[in-house]
Write an enzyme that holds these catalytic residues in place. Sequence first.
Site, PDB file in Angstrom:
ATOM      1  N   SER A 131       6.017 131.620 -75.673  1.00 55.86           N
ATOM      2  CA  SER A 131       6.481 132.154 -76.740  1.00 55.86           C
ATOM      3  C   SER A 131       7.994 132.272 -76.519  1.00 55.86           C
ATOM      4  CB  SER A 131       5.826 133.760 -76.879  1.00 55.86           C
ATOM      5  OG  SER A 131       6.749 134.595 -77.622  1.00 55.86           O
TER       6      SER A 131
ATOM      7  N   TYR B 287       4.635 141.751 -72.386  1.00 57.78           N
ATOM      8  CA  TYR B 287       4.394 140.282 -73.123  1.00 57.78           C
ATOM      9  C   TYR B 287       5.465 139.271 -72.910  1.00 57.78           C
ATOM     10  CZ  TYR B 287       2.947 137.622 -77.015  1.00 57.78           C
ATOM     11  OH  TYR B 287       2.159 136.564 -77.868  1.00 57.78           O
TER      12      TYR B 287
END
Length: 283
Positions: A166, A179
């Site tokens: 990501s 995350y």
Amino acid sequence: MESISFKDLAGKVCVITGGSGVICRALAEGLASVGVKIALLDIDKEKAEKVASEIANDYGATVIGVYGNVLDREALEAAKSEINAKLGPISLLINGAGGNSPLATTKVEQIDESNVAAPEDTFFGLDPAGFDKVFALNFKGTVLPSMILTRDMLDRKKGAIVNISSMNSYRPLTKIPAYSGAKAAINNFTQWLAVHFAKTGIRVNAIAPGFFITDQNRFLVLDKETGGYSPRGNKIVSNTPMGKFGEPQDLQGATLFLLSDVAAFITGIVIPVDGGFSAYSGV
Ligand code: NAD
């Protein structure tokens, strides 16, 4: 010499973990369009079977839905046996299962005068269990399938893995420390495993999606009441030089490229697919 194409992928078996999610469905459609046989491995078996039959119908492809939990070794062994029996040896793996948790998400971006008296809205209010959950799903949930589902590749001295990282892996995004940290660990592990496997014929790479509206981030980027962008959604779009969220289909090209023999000498890289987000300083 034959011209460059993705033809080498036709007939190969690819497992996609988290396969019935928004992004992985689009990746499966890209693979189906070039004749890959696909197993959508998901903890939600019913959804996996439904999405599999829709893609099979739309593309005339071989697609099955298989139950699997990326955190459970025995479930992955059972899924592998089922996939081998139904489709044959596994040549390709996409580690797609992943996501964030509200338990590891702060309510505010920074501590300042306005919220210093409300520690529950800041870093101090995060539930450590949220960190366990997010690190397990994203990081261990990439490590374990890479261990169990690559044995056919090792036997056949050929294979390719694509992990899903990501934008937050390069620089953390506000509010989501677990995350961001877990995706950074995926970049690191992609490089580690690429080196470890480099002489086995198995290549290991990753894609780093920018911003796509999916089930896991809808609550952060859209305003529940108006359906328009939240302040965070607006911030994302204004920091993405192309001026928009991506469409899941935008991730197909980089993924097919990394899985195909077209990328035969490429291992250990992470390709951003982000509308320019990582290139832009904001000024
Ligand atoms: P999604 O929530 O739509 O899909 C995730 C899928 O994983 C679901 O089908 C879910 O049932 C499955 N799953 C959850 N836990 C599982 C487990 N333990 N074992 C097996 N399957 C499990 O997610 P998405 O938004 O399509 O994201 C896919 C990947 O892309 C994730 O790794 C995510 O972190 C990453 N990503 C998403 C974005 C974005 O903007 N949405 C951006 C960057 C990276």
